[in-house]
Write an enzyme that holds these catalytic residues in place. Structure first.
Site, PDB file in Angstrom:
ATOM      1  N   SER A 141      -2.589  -7.000   0.688  1.00 61.94           N
ATOM      2  CA  SER A 141      -1.745  -7.746   1.624  1.00 61.94           C
ATOM      3  C   SER A 141      -0.439  -6.997   1.856  1.00 61.94           C
ATOM      4  CB  SER A 141      -1.446  -9.153   1.088  1.00 61.94           C
ATOM      5  OG  SER A 141      -0.716  -9.084  -0.118  1.00 61.94           O
TER       6      SER A 141
ATOM      7  N   LEU B  44       2.720  -4.810   2.655  1.00 61.55           N
ATOM      8  CA  LEU B  44       2.958  -3.371   2.759  1.00 61.55           C
ATOM      9  C   LEU B  44       1.791  -2.573   2.197  1.00 61.55           C
ATOM     10  CD1 LEU B  44       6.711  -3.220   1.614  1.00 61.55           C
ATOM     11  CD2 LEU B  44       5.808  -3.420   3.940  1.00 61.55           C
TER      12      LEU B  44
ATOM     13  N   ASP C  83      -5.295  -5.135  -7.144  1.00 60.39           N
ATOM     14  CA  ASP C  83      -4.712  -6.410  -6.745  1.00 60.39           C
ATOM     15  C   ASP C  83      -5.298  -7.501  -7.629  1.00 60.39           C
ATOM     16  OD1 ASP C  83      -3.615  -8.611  -5.099  1.00 60.39           O
ATOM     17  OD2 ASP C  83      -3.367  -7.078  -3.557  1.00 60.39           O
TER      18      ASP C  83
ATOM     19  N   ASP D 171      -3.824  -6.437 -13.076  1.00 59.04           N
ATOM     20  CA  ASP D 171      -2.445  -6.872 -13.287  1.00 59.04           C
ATOM     21  C   ASP D 171      -1.681  -5.625 -13.696  1.00 59.04           C
ATOM     22  OD1 ASP D 171      -0.009  -7.778 -14.369  1.00 59.04           O
ATOM     23  OD2 ASP D 171      -0.901  -9.642 -15.095  1.00 59.04           O
TER      24      ASP D 171
ATOM     25  N   SER E   4      13.814  -1.695  -2.698  1.00 60.20           N
ATOM     26  CA  SER E   4      14.277  -2.605  -1.652  1.00 60.20           C
ATOM     27  C   SER E   4      15.756  -2.325  -1.430  1.00 60.20           C
ATOM     28  CB  SER E   4      14.094  -4.067  -2.100  1.00 60.20           C
ATOM     29  OG  SER E   4      14.826  -4.948  -1.271  1.00 60.20           O
TER      30      SER E   4
ATOM     31  N   TYR F   1      15.443  -9.968  -8.788  1.00 62.35           N
ATOM     32  CA  TYR F   1      14.815  -9.069  -7.816  1.00 62.35           C
ATOM     33  C   TYR F   1      15.646  -7.792  -7.638  1.00 62.35           C
ATOM     34  CZ  TYR F   1      12.619  -7.564  -3.434  1.00 62.35           C
ATOM     35  OH  TYR F   1      11.971  -6.848  -2.459  1.00 62.35           O
TER      36      TYR F   1
ATOM     37  N   LYS G 242      14.511  -3.884  -8.526  1.00 63.23           N
ATOM     38  CA  LYS G 242      14.444  -2.849  -7.496  1.00 63.23           C
ATOM     39  C   LYS G 242      15.484  -1.751  -7.737  1.00 63.23           C
ATOM     40  CE  LYS G 242      11.020  -4.644  -5.264  1.00 63.23           C
ATOM     41  NZ  LYS G 242       9.689  -3.983  -5.285  1.00 63.23           N
TER      42      LYS G 242
ATOM     43  N   THR H 138       6.429  -9.115   6.083  1.00 66.37           N
ATOM     44  CA  THR H 138       5.316  -9.267   5.147  1.00 66.37           C
ATOM     45  C   THR H 138       5.078 -10.757   4.895  1.00 66.37           C
ATOM     46  OG1 THR H 138       6.775  -9.230   3.228  1.00 66.37           O
ATOM     47  CG2 THR H 138       5.951  -7.104   4.014  1.00 66.37           C
TER      48      THR H 138
END
Length: 258
Positions: free
Chosen positions: A15, A17, A36, A60, A151, A164, A168, A199
């Site tokens: 899914s 990117l 995935d 995982d 990101s 997050y 990143k 996304t």
């Protein structure tokens, strides 16, 4: 790196990117191994992309044994692995203290770091060990390419993005030392730091949030396309002199506090 007939692993490849990257790679003649957690979607992607050149493994990225099994399955079907693109990740939002002054659960922070940062490192180190044993694929002695996904939050984390942004930012920090570690083996390491991309993860956010995010993009004034991420993956693969670099893909966006 001439991509035709090479093999790439794409984590989070079913899914967002990752899927866009898998589609672009298959279009260039690359055999693709999707890592995935969604078995149903994995079977669908293999059917869409072609069973001869596509493999799905339930992986995982935090689990060493699952990652190694996926690598072994990939080499058993396709032979040498020349590229890995780490796209698996989560993007939870939670303030350090809630409205009642309660601290954010430590487990939530640890899960984000484990999937986004530790998971990317785990896949990269195990794939690098396989690449190191392979013969070079060109006259420059290149054996492989690792592309991680950071990101813009790794530079300008917003309110509620402590976990997050930390995960990143860690990926950005990994890029150069990992490239230096693997340079003697002919393995390049680069990172893409996307801005606001269209996304499923971002599109699941409230419409007001999406509009506020895209409003800060300089040009073109819209959400980024997953296909534009995939295009940059292809350009990094094509240009051997890009190494140890984190490239922003954000339309000139600089994230405000919220």
């Amino acid at each position: 790196m001439l991509l035709t007939n090479l093999t790439a692993i794409v984590t989070g490849g079913c899914s967002g990117l990752g899927h866009a990257t898998a589609v672009a790679l298959r279009g260039a003649g690359v055999k693709v191994s999707l890592f995935d957690l969604n078995n149903e979607q994995g079977a669908q992607r293999v059917s869409e992309l072609g069973e001869e050149g596509t493999l799905f493994s339930h992986v995982d990225v935090r689990d060493e044994e699952q990652v190694q099994r996926g690598i072994d399955a990939t080499t058993a079907k396709f032979g040498a692995i020349s590229m890995v693109v780490n796209c698996a990740g989560i993007a939870p939002a939670k303030r350090l203290l809630d409205r009642e002054g309660n601290p954010a659960p430590l487990g939530d922070f640890q899960k984000t770091i484990d999937i986004n940062l530790v998971g990317s490192f785990n896949v990269a180190r195990l794939v690098a060990a396989t690449m190191a044993k392979q013969s070079p694929i060109n006259d420059e002695g290149e054996r492989g390419l690792i592309i991680n996904t950071a990101s813009v939050a790794g530079y300008e984390g917003q309110i509620g993005q402590t976990a997050y942004a930390a995960s990143k930012g860690g990926i950005i920090g990994l890029t150069l030392p990992m490239a230096r570690d693997l340079a003697p083996l002919g393995i390049r390491v680069n990172t893409i730091a996307p801005g606001v991309m269209g996304t499923p993860m971002l599109l699941a956010m409230p419409e007001k949030v999406q509009e506020a995010l895209s409003a800060n993009v300089q040009f073109p004034k819209r959400l980024g396309l997953p296909e534009e991420f995939a295009k940059l993956v292809m350009q990094i693969a094509d240009n051997t002199y890009i190494n140890g670099e984190t490239i922003r893909l954000d339309g000139g966006l600089r994230m405000p506090p919220k």
